[in-house]
Design a protein around this motif. Structure first.
Motif, PDB file in Angstrom:
ATOM      1  N   VAL A   1       0.867  -1.174   0.000  1.00  0.00           N
ATOM      2  CA  VAL A   1       0.000   0.000   0.000  1.00  0.00           C
ATOM      3  C   VAL A   1       0.906   1.228   0.000  1.00  0.00           C
ATOM      4  O   VAL A   1       1.813   1.323   0.834  1.00  0.00           O
ATOM      5  N   THR A   2       0.660   2.159  -0.919  1.00  0.00           N
ATOM      6  CA  THR A   2       1.411   3.410  -0.890  1.00  0.00           C
ATOM      7  C   THR A   2       0.590   4.462  -0.154  1.00  0.00           C
ATOM      8  O   THR A   2      -0.637   4.463  -0.209  1.00  0.00           O
ATOM      9  N   CYS A   3       1.298   5.333   0.556  1.00  0.00           N
ATOM     10  CA  CYS A   3       0.669   6.401   1.340  1.00  0.00           C
ATOM     11  C   CYS A   3       1.317   7.734   0.980  1.00  0.00           C
ATOM     12  O   CYS A   3       2.498   7.775   0.651  1.00  0.00           O
ATOM     13  N   PRO A   4       0.545   8.822   1.089  1.00  0.00           N
ATOM     14  CA  PRO A   4       1.083  10.112   0.685  1.00  0.00           C
ATOM     15  C   PRO A   4       2.150  10.683   1.613  1.00  0.00           C
ATOM     16  O   PRO A   4       2.933  11.538   1.207  1.00  0.00           O
ATOM     17  N   ASN A   5       2.189  10.191   2.856  1.00  0.00           N
ATOM     18  CA  ASN A   5       3.168  10.735   3.804  1.00  0.00           C
ATOM     19  C   ASN A   5       3.384   9.762   4.957  1.00  0.00           C
ATOM     20  O   ASN A   5       2.665   8.758   5.100  1.00  0.00           O
ATOM     21  N   ASP A   6       4.359  10.068   5.766  1.00  0.00           N
ATOM     22  CA  ASP A   6       4.738   9.214   6.889  1.00  0.00           C
ATOM     23  C   ASP A   6       3.624   9.095   7.930  1.00  0.00           C
ATOM     24  O   ASP A   6       3.404   8.032   8.494  1.00  0.00           O
ATOM     25  N   THR A   7       2.910  10.180   8.161  1.00  0.00           N
ATOM     26  CA  THR A   7       1.845  10.171   9.165  1.00  0.00           C
ATOM     27  C   THR A   7       0.736   9.200   8.787  1.00  0.00           C
ATOM     28  O   THR A   7       0.318   8.373   9.608  1.00  0.00           O
ATOM     29  N   SER A   8       0.245   9.276   7.547  1.00  0.00           N
ATOM     30  CA  SER A   8      -0.819   8.354   7.140  1.00  0.00           C
ATOM     31  C   SER A   8      -0.310   6.918   7.099  1.00  0.00           C
ATOM     32  O   SER A   8      -1.041   5.976   7.435  1.00  0.00           O
ATOM     33  N   ALA A   9       0.961   6.731   6.727  1.00  0.00           N
ATOM     34  CA  ALA A   9       1.545   5.381   6.709  1.00  0.00           C
ATOM     35  C   ALA A   9       1.576   4.797   8.123  1.00  0.00           C
ATOM     36  O   ALA A   9       1.179   3.649   8.341  1.00  0.00           O
ATOM     37  N   LYS A  10       2.047   5.586   9.086  1.00  0.00           N
ATOM     38  CA  LYS A  10       2.108   5.112  10.476  1.00  0.00           C
ATOM     39  C   LYS A  10       0.722   4.826  11.030  1.00  0.00           C
ATOM     40  O   LYS A  10       0.513   3.825  11.725  1.00  0.00           O
ATOM     41  N   ASP A  11      -0.237   5.692  10.724  1.00  0.00           N
ATOM     42  CA  ASP A  11      -1.607   5.493  11.225  1.00  0.00           C
ATOM     43  C   ASP A  11      -2.214   4.206  10.674  1.00  0.00           C
ATOM     44  O   ASP A  11      -2.803   3.418  11.419  1.00  0.00           O
ATOM     45  N   LEU A  12      -2.081   3.992   9.369  1.00  0.00           N
ATOM     46  CA  LEU A  12      -2.618   2.768   8.765  1.00  0.00           C
ATOM     47  C   LEU A  12      -1.905   1.526   9.295  1.00  0.00           C
ATOM     48  O   LEU A  12      -2.549   0.526   9.631  1.00  0.00           O
ATOM     49  N   ALA A  13      -0.579   1.589   9.389  1.00  0.00           N
ATOM     50  CA  ALA A  13       0.198   0.433   9.864  1.00  0.00           C
ATOM     51  C   ALA A  13      -0.216   0.054  11.282  1.00  0.00           C
ATOM     52  O   ALA A  13      -0.484  -1.117  11.571  1.00  0.00           O
ATOM     53  N   ARG A  14      -0.265   1.038  12.162  1.00  0.00           N
ATOM     54  CA  ARG A  14      -0.639   0.773  13.556  1.00  0.00           C
ATOM     55  C   ARG A  14      -2.051   0.175  13.648  1.00  0.00           C
ATOM     56  O   ARG A  14      -2.288  -0.793  14.353  1.00  0.00           O
ATOM     57  N   ALA A  15      -2.982   0.756  12.908  1.00  0.00           N
ATOM     58  CA  ALA A  15      -4.365   0.279  12.961  1.00  0.00           C
ATOM     59  C   ALA A  15      -4.496  -1.154  12.430  1.00  0.00           C
ATOM     60  O   ALA A  15      -5.246  -1.963  12.994  1.00  0.00           O
ATOM     61  N   LEU A  16      -3.765  -1.477  11.364  1.00  0.00           N
ATOM     62  CA  LEU A  16      -3.828  -2.836  10.821  1.00  0.00           C
ATOM     63  C   LEU A  16      -3.321  -3.862  11.836  1.00  0.00           C
ATOM     64  O   LEU A  16      -3.913  -4.937  12.006  1.00  0.00           O
ATOM     65  N   VAL A  17      -2.257  -3.527  12.550  1.00  0.00           N
ATOM     66  CA  VAL A  17      -1.719  -4.439  13.564  1.00  0.00           C
ATOM     67  C   VAL A  17      -2.627  -4.482  14.791  1.00  0.00           C
ATOM     68  O   VAL A  17      -2.930  -5.556  15.313  1.00  0.00           O
ATOM     69  N   GLU A  18      -3.094  -3.313  15.246  1.00  0.00           N
ATOM     70  CA  GLU A  18      -3.989  -3.272  16.421  1.00  0.00           C
ATOM     71  C   GLU A  18      -5.271  -4.053  16.185  1.00  0.00           C
ATOM     72  O   GLU A  18      -5.781  -4.710  17.089  1.00  0.00           O
ATOM     73  N   ASN A  19      -5.795  -3.983  14.963  1.00  0.00           N
ATOM     74  CA  ASN A  19      -7.035  -4.692  14.626  1.00  0.00           C
ATOM     75  C   ASN A  19      -6.797  -6.147  14.220  1.00  0.00           C
ATOM     76  O   ASN A  19      -7.715  -6.815  13.758  1.00  0.00           O
ATOM     77  N   LYS A  20      -5.566  -6.613  14.385  1.00  0.00           N
ATOM     78  CA  LYS A  20      -5.171  -7.988  14.076  1.00  0.00           C
ATOM     79  C   LYS A  20      -5.457  -8.382  12.631  1.00  0.00           C
ATOM     80  O   LYS A  20      -5.747  -9.537  12.323  1.00  0.00           O
ATOM     81  N   LEU A  21      -5.365  -7.395  11.755  1.00  0.00           N
ATOM     82  CA  LEU A  21      -5.467  -7.673  10.325  1.00  0.00           C
ATOM     83  C   LEU A  21      -4.099  -7.982   9.733  1.00  0.00           C
ATOM     84  O   LEU A  21      -3.999  -8.497   8.625  1.00  0.00           O
ATOM     85  N   ALA A  22      -3.043  -7.657  10.471  1.00  0.00           N
ATOM     86  CA  ALA A  22      -1.675  -7.912  10.023  1.00  0.00           C
ATOM     87  C   ALA A  22      -0.817  -8.258  11.230  1.00  0.00           C
ATOM     88  O   ALA A  22      -1.047  -7.757  12.329  1.00  0.00           O
ATOM     89  N   ALA A  23       0.168  -9.109  10.997  1.00  0.00           N
ATOM     90  CA  ALA A  23       1.132  -9.435  12.057  1.00  0.00           C
ATOM     91  C   ALA A  23       2.218  -8.376  12.111  1.00  0.00           C
ATOM     92  O   ALA A  23       2.724  -8.047  13.178  1.00  0.00           O
ATOM     93  N   CYS A  24       2.564  -7.830  10.950  1.00  0.00           N
ATOM     94  CA  CYS A  24       3.655  -6.868  10.867  1.00  0.00           C
ATOM     95  C   CYS A  24       3.434  -5.996   9.639  1.00  0.00           C
ATOM     96  O   CYS A  24       2.967  -6.484   8.610  1.00  0.00           O
ATOM     97  N   VAL A  25       3.758  -4.721   9.784  1.00  0.00           N
ATOM     98  CA  VAL A  25       3.725  -3.804   8.649  1.00  0.00           C
ATOM     99  C   VAL A  25       5.044  -3.038   8.641  1.00  0.00           C
ATOM    100  O   VAL A  25       5.384  -2.382   9.620  1.00  0.00           O
TER     101      VAL A  25
END
Length: 155
Positions: free
Chosen positions: A58-82
């Motif tokens: 997944v590409t993101c426009p900036n570091d902030t949106s990348a970090k937010d999406l990554a954290r949420a995917l792991v917190e919601n157990k949709l991913a083991a690691c991002v």
């Protein structure tokens, strides 16, 4: 010079050093070979069905949106690691024009069965009108790592 031993055997000083060195080396090698052997057996005895896990991009426009999406995917157990790969350059066609932007790239490791939920979450929470969500099934990999993904991401 000869050295007397309690058993009545006598050895040359050089021979004694050789015996001690051989014993020490044998103990070290036994430990090393045992460790390597156990790891190899563990990896060989684990089974993996090709395609059980996927890596998504997944590409993101900036570091902030990348970090937010990554954290949420792991917190919601949709991913083991991002992984977040910062400062990539993307060149793409958009609305008839060639565009070039700085972006961040997410590399998402998850179960293949979770990919529809990952894609939906990204589409719903991504700032782009058309978010990139592409995935590839993992054919093979380090068995303990793949097992870890399976343990972290529930069905």
């Amino acid at each position: 010079m000869r050295i007397g031993l309690p058993s009545g055997l006598e050895l040359q000083r050089g021979s004694l050093k050789t015996v001690v060195l051989t014993v020490l080396l044998s103990v070290f090698m036994f430990h090393l070979l045992r460790t390597v052997g156990l790891r190899a057996f563990s990896m060989a005895s684990e089974t993996y069905t090709s395609g059980t896990f996927s890596a998504a991009f997944v590409t993101c426009p900036n570091d902030t949106s990348a970090k937010d999406l990554a954290r949420a995917l792991v917190e919601n157990k949709l991913a083991a690691c991002v992984n977040i790969v910062p400062a990539i350059k993307s060149v793409y066609m958009w609305q008839g024009k060639i565009e070039m932007d700085d972006e961040a790239l997410l590399i998402i490791k998850t179960k293949t069965s979770k990919m529809p939920a990952v894609a939906e979450y990204v589409r719903s929470n991504h700032p782009y009108e058309v978010a990139e969500v592409i995935s590839m099934r993992i054919d093979q990999g380090n068995q303990p790592y793949l097992k870890w993904i399976g343990d972290v991401v529930p069905e």
